[in-house]
Design a protein around this motif. Sequence first.
Motif, short mmCIF file in Angstrom:
data_model
loop_
_atom_site.label_atom_id
_atom_site.label_comp_id
_atom_site.label_asym_id
_atom_site.label_seq_id
_atom_site.Cartn_x
_atom_site.Cartn_y
_atom_site.Cartn_z
N THR A 1 0.76 -1.18 0.13
CA THR A 1 -0.06 -0.01 0.01
C THR A 1 1.05 1.22 0.07
OG1 THR A 1 -1.74 -1.20 1.27
CG2 THR A 1 -1.78 1.16 1.28
N ILE B 1 -3.16 -5.05 -1.29
CA ILE B 1 -2.68 -5.70 -2.39
C ILE B 1 -2.13 -7.21 -2.07
CG2 ILE B 1 -0.45 -4.49 -2.38
CD1 ILE B 1 -2.40 -5.23 -5.46
N GLN C 1 -4.37 -8.57 -11.69
CA GLN C 1 -2.90 -8.38 -11.70
C GLN C 1 -2.27 -9.09 -12.90
OE1 GLN C 1 -2.43 -10.59 -7.85
NE2 GLN C 1 -1.61 -8.66 -6.96
N PRO D 1 -0.58 -0.59 -7.14
CA PRO D 1 -1.46 -1.41 -6.04
C PRO D 1 -2.73 -0.61 -5.99
CG PRO D 1 0.77 -0.99 -5.41
CD PRO D 1 0.68 -0.18 -6.64
N MET E 1 -6.33 -2.43 -6.86
CA MET E 1 -7.59 -2.68 -5.97
C MET E 1 -8.59 -2.24 -6.29
SD MET E 1 -5.82 -4.45 -3.68
CE MET E 1 -7.16 -4.76 -2.31
#
Lengths: 181, 346
Positions: free
Chosen positions: A58, A97, A110, A126, A130
Amino acid sequence: MAEANTAVSEQNVPFAGAGTAETVQLMVTVNGVDRIFDAEPRTTLAEALRGTLGLTGTKIACDRGSCCACTVLRDGLPVCSCMMLAIEANGHSITTIEGLAAPTALHPVQTAFIEHDALQCGFCTPGLVMSCAALLEHNANPDQEAILDAISGHFCRCGTYPHVMTATLAAAAKMRGDDNG
Amino acid sequence: MRNFTWGQAQTVMDAAAAASVTVADAMLSPPNTNGQAGASIVKAGGIDLLDLLKEKLLTADRITSLKELPGLDVITRTEDGGLRIGAAVTLANLARSPLVLRHYPALANATAHAASPQIRNVATLGGNLLQRPRCWYFRAAEYRCLRKGGGHCFAIHGENQYHAIFDNQLCAIVHPSTAATVLVALGAIVECADAMGAARRVRLEDFLVPPDEDVHRENSLRAQEILTAIELPALNPGTRMVHLKQGETDSFDWPLADVAIVFDLDAERRCKRAAVILGAAAPVPHRAKAAEAILLGRIIDEEAAKDAAHAALADATPLHKNGYKLPLFETLIRRAILRAAADLHA
Ligand SMILES: Cc1cc2nc3c(=O)[nH]c(=O)nc-3n(C[C@H](O)[C@H](O)[C@H](O)COP(=O)(O)OP(=O)(O)OC[C@H]3O[C@@H](n4cnc5c(N)ncnc54)[C@H](O)[C@@H]3O)c2cc1C
Ligand code: SF4
Protein backbone atom coordinates in the motif's frame (compact mmCIF):
# COMPACT_ATOMS: atom_id res chain seq x y z
CA MET A 1 -26.86 22.21 30.10
CA ALA A 2 -24.39 22.33 32.98
CA GLU A 3 -25.44 18.88 34.07
CA ALA A 4 -24.81 17.40 30.63
CA ASN A 5 -21.43 19.14 30.43
CA THR A 6 -20.13 17.61 33.61
CA ALA A 7 -21.50 14.24 32.69
CA VAL A 8 -19.62 14.24 29.45
CA SER A 9 -16.30 15.75 30.42
CA GLU A 10 -15.90 13.10 33.08
CA GLN A 11 -17.25 10.27 31.05
CA ASN A 12 -14.95 8.12 29.04
CA VAL A 13 -16.88 7.18 25.94
CA PRO A 14 -16.49 3.40 25.86
CA PHE A 15 -13.90 1.88 23.62
CA ALA A 16 -12.99 -1.79 23.62
CA GLY A 17 -9.27 -2.44 23.91
CA ALA A 18 -6.37 -2.17 26.33
CA GLY A 19 -3.30 -0.35 24.99
CA THR A 20 -1.54 2.35 26.98
CA ALA A 21 -2.51 5.93 27.75
CA GLU A 22 -1.18 6.96 24.35
CA THR A 23 -2.21 3.94 22.33
CA VAL A 24 -5.20 1.67 21.92
CA GLN A 25 -5.23 -2.00 21.13
CA LEU A 26 -6.91 -2.90 17.85
CA MET A 27 -8.06 -6.10 16.25
CA VAL A 28 -8.26 -5.89 12.48
CA THR A 29 -8.78 -8.74 10.04
CA VAL A 30 -6.07 -8.02 7.48
CA ASN A 31 -6.11 -10.20 4.38
CA GLY A 32 -8.14 -12.79 6.23
CA VAL A 33 -5.89 -12.98 9.32
CA ASP A 34 -6.86 -11.42 12.65
CA ARG A 35 -4.10 -9.01 13.60
CA ILE A 36 -3.88 -7.50 17.08
CA PHE A 37 -1.70 -4.42 17.45
CA ASP A 38 -1.39 -1.13 19.32
CA ALA A 39 -1.83 2.18 17.56
CA GLU A 40 -2.10 5.81 18.57
CA PRO A 41 -5.52 7.26 17.75
CA ARG A 42 -3.85 9.60 15.23
CA THR A 43 -2.25 6.74 13.26
CA THR A 44 -3.80 6.41 9.82
CA LEU A 45 -4.68 2.99 8.48
CA ALA A 46 -2.05 3.46 5.74
CA GLU A 47 0.64 4.11 8.37
CA ALA A 48 -0.41 1.12 10.45
CA LEU A 49 -0.44 -1.20 7.43
CA ARG A 50 2.96 -0.09 6.20
CA GLY A 51 4.71 0.60 9.49
CA THR A 52 3.24 -1.64 12.16
CA LEU A 53 2.21 -4.56 9.95
CA GLY A 54 4.98 -4.28 7.35
CA LEU A 55 2.56 -4.40 4.42
CA THR A 56 4.36 -1.90 2.22
CA GLY A 57 2.45 -2.75 -0.95
CA THR A 58 0.00 0.00 0.00
CA LYS A 59 1.58 3.28 -1.10
CA ILE A 60 1.28 6.73 0.45
CA ALA A 61 1.65 9.58 -2.03
CA CYS A 62 -0.52 12.67 -1.45
CA ASP A 63 -1.66 11.61 2.04
CA ARG A 64 -4.83 13.73 1.54
CA GLY A 65 -7.29 11.45 -0.25
CA SER A 66 -6.53 13.09 -3.57
CA CYS A 67 -4.55 10.44 -5.48
CA CYS A 68 -5.90 7.05 -4.30
CA ALA A 69 -2.46 5.36 -4.34
CA CYS A 70 -3.28 4.10 -0.82
CA THR A 71 -6.54 2.37 -1.82
CA VAL A 72 -7.41 -0.72 0.22
CA LEU A 73 -10.75 -2.48 0.68
CA ARG A 74 -12.59 -2.01 3.95
CA ASP A 75 -15.30 -4.66 4.17
CA GLY A 76 -14.98 -4.96 0.40
CA LEU A 77 -15.33 -1.25 -0.42
CA PRO A 78 -12.41 0.80 -1.77
CA VAL A 79 -11.29 3.54 0.64
CA CYS A 80 -8.25 5.81 0.91
CA SER A 81 -6.30 4.30 3.80
CA CYS A 82 -4.51 7.62 4.32
CA MET A 83 -7.81 9.33 5.19
CA MET A 84 -9.00 6.69 7.62
CA LEU A 85 -7.70 6.23 11.13
CA ALA A 86 -6.41 2.76 11.98
CA ILE A 87 -8.73 2.85 14.97
CA GLU A 88 -11.66 2.92 12.55
CA ALA A 89 -10.60 -0.39 11.05
CA ASN A 90 -11.01 -1.98 14.47
CA GLY A 91 -13.29 -4.98 14.09
CA HIS A 92 -13.39 -4.61 10.31
CA SER A 93 -11.90 -6.54 7.45
CA ILE A 94 -9.16 -4.94 5.36
CA THR A 95 -7.81 -6.28 2.08
CA THR A 96 -4.52 -4.92 0.78
CA ILE A 97 -2.68 -5.67 -2.45
CA GLU A 98 -0.78 -8.41 -0.57
CA GLY A 99 -4.04 -10.20 0.12
CA LEU A 100 -5.64 -9.93 -3.29
CA ALA A 101 -4.00 -12.91 -4.99
CA ALA A 102 -4.76 -16.52 -4.20
CA PRO A 103 -1.75 -18.26 -2.59
CA THR A 104 -0.75 -19.92 -5.85
CA ALA A 105 -1.80 -17.48 -8.59
CA LEU A 106 -2.11 -13.79 -9.20
CA HIS A 107 -5.54 -12.16 -9.26
CA PRO A 108 -6.86 -11.90 -12.85
CA VAL A 109 -6.57 -8.09 -12.65
CA GLN A 110 -2.90 -8.40 -11.71
CA THR A 111 -2.26 -10.80 -14.59
CA ALA A 112 -4.09 -8.50 -17.00
CA PHE A 113 -2.06 -5.48 -15.81
CA ILE A 114 1.12 -7.40 -16.66
CA GLU A 115 -0.17 -8.70 -19.99
CA HIS A 116 -1.48 -5.31 -21.11
CA ASP A 117 1.46 -3.29 -19.86
CA ALA A 118 -0.78 -1.25 -17.54
CA LEU A 119 2.03 0.08 -15.38
CA GLN A 120 5.21 2.00 -15.83
CA CYS A 121 6.87 3.24 -12.63
CA GLY A 122 4.33 1.19 -10.66
CA PHE A 123 3.83 3.47 -7.68
CA CYS A 124 0.10 4.00 -8.26
CA THR A 125 -0.42 0.42 -9.45
CA PRO A 126 -1.38 -1.33 -6.18
CA GLY A 127 -4.15 1.23 -5.66
CA LEU A 128 -5.40 0.97 -9.23
CA VAL A 129 -5.41 -2.84 -9.05
CA MET A 130 -7.46 -2.72 -5.82
CA SER A 131 -10.06 -0.41 -7.39
CA CYS A 132 -10.37 -2.48 -10.56
CA ALA A 133 -10.59 -5.75 -8.61
CA ALA A 134 -13.29 -4.25 -6.36
CA LEU A 135 -15.24 -3.11 -9.41
CA LEU A 136 -15.18 -6.60 -10.94
CA GLU A 137 -16.34 -8.06 -7.65
CA HIS A 138 -19.61 -6.10 -7.96
CA ASN A 139 -19.88 -5.75 -11.73
CA ALA A 140 -18.83 -8.73 -13.84
CA ASN A 141 -19.36 -6.92 -17.13
CA PRO A 142 -18.38 -3.28 -16.72
CA ASP A 143 -18.48 -0.88 -19.65
CA GLN A 144 -15.83 1.78 -20.16
CA GLU A 145 -17.86 4.32 -18.23
CA ALA A 146 -18.02 2.09 -15.15
CA ILE A 147 -14.27 1.55 -15.29
CA LEU A 148 -13.64 5.28 -15.73
CA ASP A 149 -15.77 5.97 -12.68
CA ALA A 150 -14.01 3.29 -10.62
CA ILE A 151 -10.57 4.74 -11.38
CA SER A 152 -11.65 8.41 -11.42
CA GLY A 153 -9.85 9.16 -8.15
CA HIS A 154 -6.50 7.67 -9.19
CA PHE A 155 -3.56 9.73 -10.31
CA CYS A 156 -1.05 8.02 -12.59
CA ARG A 157 1.66 10.42 -13.67
CA CYS A 158 3.05 7.93 -16.20
CA GLY A 159 -0.32 8.10 -17.96
CA THR A 160 -1.14 4.38 -18.04
CA TYR A 161 -4.91 4.98 -18.02
CA PRO A 162 -5.67 3.58 -21.51
CA HIS A 163 -3.82 0.35 -20.68
CA VAL A 164 -5.55 0.13 -17.30
CA MET A 165 -8.82 0.30 -19.25
CA THR A 166 -7.88 -2.54 -21.65
CA ALA A 167 -6.43 -4.62 -18.82
CA THR A 168 -9.59 -4.29 -16.75
CA LEU A 169 -11.85 -5.16 -19.68
CA ALA A 170 -9.63 -8.20 -20.36
CA ALA A 171 -9.65 -9.29 -16.72
CA ALA A 172 -13.44 -8.99 -16.64
CA ALA A 173 -13.73 -11.15 -19.76
CA LYS A 174 -11.39 -13.73 -18.28
CA MET A 175 -13.27 -13.81 -14.99
CA ARG A 176 -16.54 -14.34 -16.87
CA GLY A 177 -14.88 -17.22 -18.72
CA ASP A 178 -15.27 -15.37 -21.99
CA ASP A 179 -11.64 -15.29 -23.00
CA ASN A 180 -11.59 -13.35 -26.26
CA GLY A 181 -10.91 -10.15 -24.32
CA MET B 1 -1.02 15.39 13.36
CA ARG B 2 -0.85 15.75 17.15
CA ASN B 3 -2.13 12.82 19.15
CA PHE B 4 -5.59 12.94 20.69
CA THR B 5 -7.83 10.69 22.73
CA TRP B 6 -10.60 8.84 20.98
CA GLY B 7 -14.21 8.23 21.79
CA GLN B 8 -17.28 6.76 20.17
CA ALA B 9 -20.56 8.44 21.02
CA GLN B 10 -23.40 6.03 21.69
CA THR B 11 -26.19 8.59 21.94
CA VAL B 12 -26.96 11.87 20.20
CA MET B 13 -26.73 13.70 23.54
CA ASP B 14 -23.26 12.26 24.23
CA ALA B 15 -22.21 13.25 20.75
CA ALA B 16 -23.45 16.82 21.09
CA ALA B 17 -21.80 17.18 24.48
CA ALA B 18 -18.53 15.94 22.96
CA ALA B 19 -18.44 18.89 20.54
CA SER B 20 -16.93 21.33 23.05
CA VAL B 21 -16.35 23.92 20.36
CA THR B 22 -17.24 24.26 16.68
CA VAL B 23 -14.39 23.62 14.24
CA ALA B 24 -14.91 27.15 12.92
CA ASP B 25 -14.34 28.68 16.36
CA ALA B 26 -11.39 26.41 17.15
CA MET B 27 -9.71 27.49 13.92
CA LEU B 28 -9.88 31.18 14.86
CA SER B 29 -6.87 30.75 17.13
CA PRO B 30 -3.67 29.58 15.51
CA PRO B 31 -3.09 25.85 16.13
CA ASN B 32 -0.96 24.75 19.07
CA THR B 33 -1.81 27.89 20.97
CA ASN B 34 -3.83 27.98 24.14
CA GLY B 35 -6.83 29.06 22.12
CA GLN B 36 -7.21 25.58 20.68
CA ALA B 37 -6.13 23.72 23.78
CA GLY B 38 -8.68 21.24 24.97
CA ALA B 39 -10.73 21.28 21.79
CA SER B 40 -13.01 18.26 21.65
CA ILE B 41 -14.33 17.72 18.14
CA VAL B 42 -16.75 15.26 16.55
CA LYS B 43 -15.90 13.29 13.45
CA ALA B 44 -18.03 11.60 10.82
CA GLY B 45 -16.17 10.27 7.74
CA GLY B 46 -13.17 12.40 8.70
CA ILE B 47 -12.30 13.39 5.14
CA ASP B 48 -12.31 17.10 5.89
CA LEU B 49 -11.33 16.78 9.54
CA LEU B 50 -8.17 14.73 8.88
CA ASP B 51 -7.18 17.22 6.20
CA LEU B 52 -7.43 20.11 8.68
CA LEU B 53 -5.53 18.16 11.35
CA LYS B 54 -2.78 17.05 8.96
CA GLU B 55 -2.33 20.60 7.66
CA LYS B 56 -2.08 21.77 11.29
CA LEU B 57 -4.94 24.20 10.75
CA LEU B 58 -6.67 22.58 13.69
CA THR B 59 -5.53 20.68 16.75
CA ALA B 60 -7.82 18.60 18.91
CA ASP B 61 -7.31 16.96 22.28
CA ARG B 62 -10.19 14.62 21.80
CA ILE B 63 -12.04 13.27 18.79
CA THR B 64 -15.38 11.55 19.10
CA SER B 65 -16.70 9.41 16.28
CA LEU B 66 -20.34 9.70 15.25
CA LYS B 67 -20.24 6.48 13.24
CA GLU B 68 -21.63 4.26 15.99
CA LEU B 69 -24.69 6.42 16.61
CA PRO B 70 -27.77 4.33 15.93
CA GLY B 71 -30.15 5.59 13.26
CA LEU B 72 -27.88 8.34 11.93
CA ASP B 73 -27.07 6.42 8.75
CA VAL B 74 -30.54 5.62 7.45
CA ILE B 75 -32.83 7.14 4.82
CA THR B 76 -36.56 7.00 5.53
CA ARG B 77 -39.80 8.34 4.06
CA THR B 78 -41.42 11.00 6.25
CA GLU B 79 -45.12 10.96 7.03
CA ASP B 80 -45.88 13.77 4.61
CA GLY B 81 -44.14 11.92 1.78
CA GLY B 82 -40.77 13.67 2.03
CA LEU B 83 -37.44 12.08 2.85
CA ARG B 84 -35.33 12.07 5.99
CA ILE B 85 -31.63 11.47 5.42
CA GLY B 86 -29.53 10.73 8.49
CA ALA B 87 -26.49 13.01 8.77
CA ALA B 88 -24.10 10.01 8.70
CA VAL B 89 -25.42 8.49 5.46
CA THR B 90 -22.42 8.22 3.14
CA LEU B 91 -22.40 9.99 -0.21
CA ALA B 92 -22.12 6.56 -1.89
CA ASN B 93 -25.21 5.21 -0.13
CA LEU B 94 -27.12 8.42 -0.83
CA ALA B 95 -26.27 8.24 -4.53
CA ARG B 96 -27.49 4.65 -4.84
CA SER B 97 -30.55 4.87 -2.58
CA PRO B 98 -33.61 3.80 -4.61
CA LEU B 99 -35.72 6.41 -2.74
CA VAL B 100 -33.32 9.21 -3.65
CA LEU B 101 -32.86 8.00 -7.24
CA ARG B 102 -36.57 7.80 -7.74
CA HIS B 103 -37.80 10.97 -6.06
CA TYR B 104 -34.79 13.32 -5.92
CA PRO B 105 -32.64 12.28 -8.90
CA ALA B 106 -30.78 15.59 -8.98
CA LEU B 107 -29.48 14.91 -5.46
CA ALA B 108 -28.39 11.40 -6.44
CA ASN B 109 -26.63 12.84 -9.45
CA ALA B 110 -24.84 15.56 -7.48
CA THR B 111 -23.55 13.14 -4.85
CA ALA B 112 -22.65 10.44 -7.39
CA HIS B 113 -20.32 12.91 -9.07
CA ALA B 114 -18.80 14.57 -6.00
CA ALA B 115 -15.23 13.50 -5.16
CA SER B 116 -14.04 9.94 -5.94
CA PRO B 117 -15.59 6.52 -5.15
CA GLN B 118 -13.06 6.05 -2.31
CA ILE B 119 -14.12 9.35 -0.71
CA ARG B 120 -17.84 8.74 -1.29
CA ASN B 121 -17.62 5.39 0.50
CA VAL B 122 -16.56 7.20 3.67
CA ALA B 123 -17.72 10.84 3.49
CA THR B 124 -21.13 11.59 5.01
CA LEU B 125 -23.81 14.05 3.97
CA GLY B 126 -23.59 15.90 7.30
CA GLY B 127 -19.82 16.24 6.98
CA ASN B 128 -20.20 17.31 3.37
CA LEU B 129 -22.46 20.21 4.37
CA LEU B 130 -20.15 21.19 7.24
CA GLN B 131 -16.79 20.86 5.44
CA ARG B 132 -14.70 24.02 5.51
CA PRO B 133 -14.01 25.98 2.31
CA ARG B 134 -11.32 25.05 -0.21
CA CYS B 135 -9.83 28.54 -0.67
CA TRP B 136 -6.10 27.80 -0.89
CA TYR B 137 -5.19 30.69 1.38
CA PHE B 138 -7.60 29.35 3.95
CA ARG B 139 -6.07 25.87 3.58
CA ALA B 140 -2.48 27.08 4.02
CA ALA B 141 -1.37 27.54 7.64
CA GLU B 142 0.97 30.36 6.53
CA TYR B 143 -1.96 32.64 5.64
CA ARG B 144 -3.94 33.82 8.62
CA CYS B 145 -6.73 35.28 6.55
CA LEU B 146 -9.93 37.01 7.56
CA ARG B 147 -11.94 33.80 7.82
CA LYS B 148 -9.36 32.35 10.23
CA GLY B 149 -9.40 35.38 12.49
CA GLY B 150 -6.79 37.44 10.63
CA GLY B 151 -7.36 40.88 9.19
CA HIS B 152 -7.10 40.40 5.44
CA CYS B 153 -8.53 38.45 2.53
CA PHE B 154 -5.64 37.31 0.33
CA ALA B 155 -7.87 36.11 -2.49
CA ILE B 156 -9.68 39.26 -3.50
CA HIS B 157 -6.53 40.68 -5.11
CA GLY B 158 -4.68 37.38 -5.32
CA GLU B 159 -5.08 34.00 -6.98
CA ASN B 160 -8.84 33.95 -7.26
CA GLN B 161 -9.64 31.80 -10.30
CA TYR B 162 -11.69 29.37 -8.20
CA HIS B 163 -13.39 32.00 -6.09
CA ALA B 164 -16.80 33.64 -5.93
CA ILE B 165 -18.45 35.79 -8.59
CA PHE B 166 -21.20 37.00 -6.23
CA ASP B 167 -20.98 38.40 -2.70
CA ASN B 168 -17.18 38.48 -2.86
CA GLN B 169 -16.34 41.85 -1.30
CA LEU B 170 -15.35 40.61 2.16
CA CYS B 171 -14.32 36.97 1.70
CA ALA B 172 -14.54 35.36 -1.72
CA ILE B 173 -14.88 31.65 -0.86
CA VAL B 174 -17.32 29.48 -2.72
CA HIS B 175 -19.33 27.08 -0.62
CA PRO B 176 -17.56 23.72 -0.92
CA SER B 177 -20.58 21.39 -0.74
CA THR B 178 -21.96 20.17 -4.06
CA ALA B 179 -24.85 18.49 -2.26
CA ALA B 180 -25.82 21.87 -0.77
CA THR B 181 -26.54 23.33 -4.21
CA VAL B 182 -29.28 20.76 -4.79
CA LEU B 183 -30.49 20.65 -1.19
CA VAL B 184 -31.07 24.42 -1.12
CA ALA B 185 -32.96 24.17 -4.42
CA LEU B 186 -35.15 21.44 -2.91
CA GLY B 187 -35.91 23.50 0.21
CA ALA B 188 -34.15 21.05 2.56
CA ILE B 189 -34.41 21.41 6.33
CA VAL B 190 -31.50 20.57 8.62
CA GLU B 191 -32.14 19.12 12.03
CA CYS B 192 -29.68 19.71 14.87
CA ALA B 193 -29.72 18.31 18.39
CA ASP B 194 -27.97 19.65 21.48
CA ALA B 195 -26.49 18.01 24.56
CA MET B 196 -29.82 18.23 26.41
CA GLY B 197 -31.57 16.37 23.62
CA ALA B 198 -33.42 19.42 22.30
CA ALA B 199 -33.77 19.55 18.52
CA ARG B 200 -34.00 22.57 16.25
CA ARG B 201 -35.00 22.58 12.63
CA VAL B 202 -33.98 25.25 10.19
CA ARG B 203 -34.03 25.62 6.42
CA LEU B 204 -30.59 24.79 5.04
CA GLU B 205 -30.70 28.09 3.17
CA ASP B 206 -30.97 29.94 6.49
CA PHE B 207 -28.51 27.64 8.27
CA LEU B 208 -25.73 28.66 5.87
CA VAL B 209 -24.09 31.96 6.78
CA PRO B 210 -22.88 34.60 4.28
CA PRO B 211 -19.72 36.62 5.08
CA ASP B 212 -21.52 39.86 5.94
CA GLU B 213 -23.41 38.01 8.66
CA ASP B 214 -20.28 36.32 10.07
CA VAL B 215 -17.07 35.91 8.11
CA HIS B 216 -15.70 33.30 10.54
CA ARG B 217 -18.14 30.49 9.80
CA GLU B 218 -20.11 28.99 6.91
CA ASN B 219 -23.08 27.82 8.98
CA SER B 220 -24.79 28.47 12.28
CA LEU B 221 -23.94 25.13 13.94
CA ARG B 222 -23.27 25.81 17.61
CA ALA B 223 -20.91 24.25 20.12
CA GLN B 224 -22.47 21.22 21.82
CA GLU B 225 -24.71 20.63 18.86
CA ILE B 226 -24.66 18.02 16.14
CA LEU B 227 -26.43 17.73 12.85
CA THR B 228 -28.75 14.73 12.98
CA ALA B 229 -30.66 14.74 9.71
CA ILE B 230 -31.52 16.53 6.49
CA GLU B 231 -35.18 16.50 5.55
CA LEU B 232 -36.54 16.97 2.07
CA PRO B 233 -40.10 18.19 1.64
CA ALA B 234 -42.56 16.12 -0.37
CA LEU B 235 -42.70 16.99 -4.04
CA ASN B 236 -45.65 17.76 -6.26
CA PRO B 237 -46.18 15.03 -8.85
CA GLY B 238 -45.01 17.28 -11.69
CA THR B 239 -41.82 18.57 -10.06
CA ARG B 240 -38.78 18.49 -12.34
CA MET B 241 -35.18 18.78 -11.20
CA VAL B 242 -31.73 18.79 -12.71
CA HIS B 243 -28.20 19.23 -11.39
CA LEU B 244 -25.38 19.98 -13.82
CA LYS B 245 -21.77 20.61 -13.02
CA GLN B 246 -18.71 21.63 -14.94
CA GLY B 247 -15.33 20.64 -13.56
CA GLU B 248 -11.85 21.39 -14.78
CA THR B 249 -11.46 17.71 -15.72
CA ASP B 250 -13.95 14.87 -16.09
CA SER B 251 -12.55 12.99 -13.11
CA PHE B 252 -13.08 13.98 -9.49
CA ASP B 253 -12.73 17.46 -8.06
CA TRP B 254 -14.86 20.28 -6.77
CA PRO B 255 -16.79 21.88 -9.66
CA LEU B 256 -15.84 25.19 -11.27
CA ALA B 257 -19.55 25.81 -11.59
CA ASP B 258 -22.69 23.84 -10.81
CA VAL B 259 -26.39 24.52 -11.11
CA ALA B 260 -29.50 23.02 -9.56
CA ILE B 261 -32.91 23.68 -11.09
CA VAL B 262 -36.17 22.60 -9.48
CA PHE B 263 -39.49 23.60 -10.96
CA ASP B 264 -43.15 22.74 -11.17
CA LEU B 265 -44.81 22.99 -14.57
CA ASP B 266 -48.51 22.91 -15.32
CA ALA B 267 -50.04 21.00 -18.24
CA GLU B 268 -49.04 23.74 -20.69
CA ARG B 269 -45.43 23.67 -19.46
CA ARG B 270 -46.04 26.96 -17.71
CA CYS B 271 -43.74 27.39 -14.70
CA LYS B 272 -45.58 27.59 -11.38
CA ARG B 273 -42.58 27.46 -9.05
CA ALA B 274 -38.87 27.75 -9.78
CA ALA B 275 -35.64 27.43 -7.84
CA VAL B 276 -32.39 28.30 -9.64
CA ILE B 277 -29.38 27.74 -7.36
CA LEU B 278 -25.75 28.21 -8.37
CA GLY B 279 -22.92 26.32 -6.64
CA ALA B 280 -19.25 27.36 -6.68
CA ALA B 281 -20.52 30.89 -7.29
CA ALA B 282 -20.74 32.53 -3.86
CA PRO B 283 -19.89 31.91 -0.20
CA VAL B 284 -23.26 30.16 0.16
CA PRO B 285 -25.28 28.44 -2.60
CA HIS B 286 -26.49 31.39 -4.66
CA ARG B 287 -30.18 31.82 -5.39
CA ALA B 288 -30.52 33.45 -8.81
CA LYS B 289 -33.65 35.42 -7.96
CA ALA B 290 -33.79 37.30 -11.25
CA ALA B 291 -33.75 34.01 -13.16
CA GLU B 292 -36.47 32.56 -10.95
CA ALA B 293 -38.63 35.66 -11.54
CA ILE B 294 -38.25 35.33 -15.31
CA LEU B 295 -39.25 31.67 -15.30
CA LEU B 296 -42.30 32.12 -13.11
CA GLY B 297 -45.49 32.09 -15.18
CA ARG B 298 -43.56 31.55 -18.42
CA ILE B 299 -43.82 28.63 -20.77
CA ILE B 300 -40.40 26.99 -20.61
CA ASP B 301 -38.78 27.11 -24.04
CA GLU B 302 -35.36 28.09 -25.45
CA GLU B 303 -36.15 31.76 -25.19
CA ALA B 304 -37.19 31.56 -21.54
CA ALA B 305 -34.11 29.51 -20.66
CA LYS B 306 -31.85 31.98 -22.41
CA ASP B 307 -33.45 35.00 -20.72
CA ALA B 308 -33.25 33.37 -17.30
CA ALA B 309 -29.62 32.34 -17.74
CA HIS B 310 -28.70 35.83 -18.84
CA ALA B 311 -30.55 37.48 -15.97
CA ALA B 312 -28.90 35.15 -13.45
CA LEU B 313 -25.49 36.65 -14.16
CA ALA B 314 -26.52 40.31 -14.53
CA ASP B 315 -25.40 41.32 -11.04
CA ALA B 316 -22.24 39.18 -10.89
CA THR B 317 -19.06 40.90 -9.73
CA PRO B 318 -16.26 38.69 -11.03
CA LEU B 319 -12.73 39.10 -9.68
CA HIS B 320 -9.78 39.55 -12.02
CA LYS B 321 -9.14 35.81 -12.55
CA ASN B 322 -12.60 34.26 -12.52
CA GLY B 323 -14.48 36.10 -15.27
CA TYR B 324 -14.46 32.83 -17.22
CA LYS B 325 -17.13 31.55 -14.83
CA LEU B 326 -19.79 33.86 -16.30
CA PRO B 327 -20.19 32.16 -19.70
CA LEU B 328 -19.74 28.80 -17.95
CA PHE B 329 -22.68 29.49 -15.63
CA GLU B 330 -24.81 31.03 -18.37
CA THR B 331 -24.46 27.89 -20.49
CA LEU B 332 -25.01 25.52 -17.57
CA ILE B 333 -28.14 27.35 -16.41
CA ARG B 334 -29.66 27.39 -19.90
CA ARG B 335 -28.90 23.70 -20.41
CA ALA B 336 -30.19 22.72 -17.00
CA ILE B 337 -33.49 24.57 -17.51
CA LEU B 338 -34.05 23.00 -20.91
CA ARG B 339 -33.13 19.56 -19.68
CA ALA B 340 -35.47 19.86 -16.72
CA ALA B 341 -38.29 20.99 -19.00
CA ALA B 342 -37.60 18.21 -21.51
CA ASP B 343 -37.94 15.20 -19.28
CA LEU B 344 -39.58 14.57 -16.01
CA HIS B 345 -36.91 13.74 -13.42
CA ALA B 346 -34.04 14.33 -15.82
C1 LIG C 1 -10.22 14.51 -3.57
C2 LIG C 1 -11.46 15.09 -3.00
C3 LIG C 1 -12.43 15.60 -3.84
C4 LIG C 1 -13.61 16.15 -3.32
N1 LIG C 1 -14.57 16.62 -4.17
C5 LIG C 1 -15.73 17.11 -3.66
C6 LIG C 1 -16.78 17.57 -4.50
O1 LIG C 1 -16.69 17.55 -5.72
N2 LIG C 1 -17.91 18.04 -3.93
C7 LIG C 1 -18.07 18.06 -2.59
O2 LIG C 1 -19.12 18.48 -2.11
N3 LIG C 1 -17.10 17.66 -1.76
C8 LIG C 1 -15.94 17.17 -2.27
N4 LIG C 1 -14.97 16.72 -1.42
C9 LIG C 1 -15.14 16.92 0.03
C10 LIG C 1 -15.73 15.76 0.74
O3 LIG C 1 -16.95 15.39 0.12
C11 LIG C 1 -15.98 16.18 2.19
O4 LIG C 1 -14.75 16.41 2.80
C12 LIG C 1 -16.74 15.13 2.95
O5 LIG C 1 -18.05 15.00 2.44
C13 LIG C 1 -16.82 15.46 4.41
O6 LIG C 1 -17.65 14.50 5.03
P1 LIG C 1 -17.08 13.65 6.26
O7 LIG C 1 -18.18 12.77 6.73
O8 LIG C 1 -15.81 12.99 5.91
O9 LIG C 1 -16.87 14.83 7.28
P2 LIG C 1 -15.83 15.03 8.51
O10 LIG C 1 -14.48 15.35 7.98
O11 LIG C 1 -15.96 13.89 9.45
O12 LIG C 1 -16.49 16.28 9.14
C14 LIG C 1 -16.46 17.55 8.53
C15 LIG C 1 -16.79 18.58 9.59
O13 LIG C 1 -18.12 18.46 10.04
C16 LIG C 1 -18.19 18.12 11.42
N5 LIG C 1 -19.24 17.12 11.48
C17 LIG C 1 -19.37 16.04 10.68
N6 LIG C 1 -20.56 15.44 10.90
C18 LIG C 1 -21.17 16.17 11.85
C19 LIG C 1 -22.46 16.07 12.48
N7 LIG C 1 -23.33 15.11 12.16
N8 LIG C 1 -22.79 16.99 13.41
C20 LIG C 1 -21.92 17.99 13.73
N9 LIG C 1 -20.70 18.13 13.17
C21 LIG C 1 -20.34 17.22 12.23
C22 LIG C 1 -16.82 17.68 11.82
O14 LIG C 1 -16.53 18.07 13.14
C23 LIG C 1 -15.95 18.46 10.84
O15 LIG C 1 -15.73 19.74 11.28
C24 LIG C 1 -13.80 16.18 -1.91
C25 LIG C 1 -12.81 15.66 -1.07
C26 LIG C 1 -11.66 15.13 -1.59
C27 LIG C 1 -10.62 14.58 -0.65
S1 SF4 D 1 -11.49 34.16 0.32
FE1 SF4 D 1 -12.04 33.97 2.49
S2 SF4 D 1 -10.99 32.11 3.10
FE2 SF4 D 1 -9.96 32.82 1.21
S3 SF4 D 1 -8.30 34.22 1.82
FE3 SF4 D 1 -10.10 35.47 1.54
S4 SF4 D 1 -10.97 35.58 3.63
FE4 SF4 D 1 -9.61 33.82 3.60
